[in-house]
Design an enzyme around this catalytic site. Sequence first.
Site, mmCIF file in Angstrom:
data_model
loop_
_atom_site.group_PDB
_atom_site.id
_atom_site.type_symbol
_atom_site.label_atom_id
_atom_site.label_comp_id
_atom_site.label_asym_id
_atom_site.label_seq_id
_atom_site.Cartn_x
_atom_site.Cartn_y
_atom_site.Cartn_z
ATOM 1 C CD GLN A 99 -2.838 0.917 2.517
ATOM 2 O OE1 GLN A 99 -3.362 -0.164 2.723
ATOM 3 N NE2 GLN A 99 -3.059 1.961 3.275
ATOM 4 C CG HIS B 57 -0.911 7.612 14.315
ATOM 5 N ND1 HIS B 57 -1.103 8.408 13.215
ATOM 6 C CD2 HIS B 57 -1.474 8.278 15.349
ATOM 7 C CE1 HIS B 57 -1.756 9.515 13.572
ATOM 8 N NE2 HIS B 57 -1.984 9.452 14.864
ATOM 9 C CE LYS C 299 2.888 3.268 9.343
ATOM 10 N NZ LYS C 299 2.393 4.325 10.234
ATOM 11 C CG HIS D 299 5.583 6.936 11.804
ATOM 12 N ND1 HIS D 299 4.584 7.513 11.055
ATOM 13 C CD2 HIS D 299 6.732 7.546 11.443
ATOM 14 C CE1 HIS D 299 5.121 8.420 10.261
ATOM 15 N NE2 HIS D 299 6.413 8.464 10.473
ATOM 16 C CE1 TYR E 150 1.819 5.252 5.855
ATOM 17 C CE2 TYR E 150 1.699 7.623 5.490
ATOM 18 C CZ TYR E 150 1.155 6.447 5.994
ATOM 19 O OH TYR E 150 -0.061 6.474 6.629
ATOM 20 C CG ASP F 290 -2.804 12.068 16.851
ATOM 21 O OD1 ASP F 290 -3.032 10.858 17.028
ATOM 22 O OD2 ASP F 290 -2.379 12.527 15.769
#
Length: 188
Positions: free
Chosen positions: A46, A62, A72, A119, A132, A168
């Site tokens: 992805q 996250h 990632k 991350h 990413y 967050d």
Amino acid sequence: MKVTETKLKGVVVVEPQVFGDARGWFMESWSQRKMEAAGIHVDFVQDNQSYSAEKGTLRGLHYQLNPMCQAKLLRATRGAIFDVAVDIRKGSPQYGEWVGVELSAENKRQLFIPRGFAHGFLTLTDDVEVQYKADNYYAPECDGNIRWDDPDIAVAWPLAPTILSEKDQKAPSLRERAATSLNFVYEG
């Protein structure tokens, strides 16, 4: 391509070779063959892209829980970010430690973050685009986050965040998450 290990084992900075001439420049942003030669074996499934309008926008920290955890490879294709990885693997000798790297359209650096790490990034300029690759699909039911300002982690953000999502802002600490839901195990 130059691959440099950070203080967190498995988290590496990737600096692609850039070829420039009067027309501009060219680089390989991903080469499975070269990454495998550097010891990184991952199959990305992805590609993601985000845009942040204002300097001081913070996204993170996250992660995706098992079985949908993600490795990632990130880069800033416009503007600049301070990109952070935090080791959240139970039993890791580096558990709760973090590393931060400036990624920008100018320096063309990328950060590879393996599975088992949280991350996040902070925009250092206005008009930032981040791209990413992930080696697993996003699964909302496996989505998690940790406080960006958790005192036990103590990330030294280069400037104070001014824009955060509600999610967050309300994130629990690493200690709270570890007691209830983290399912990453260090495998040496």
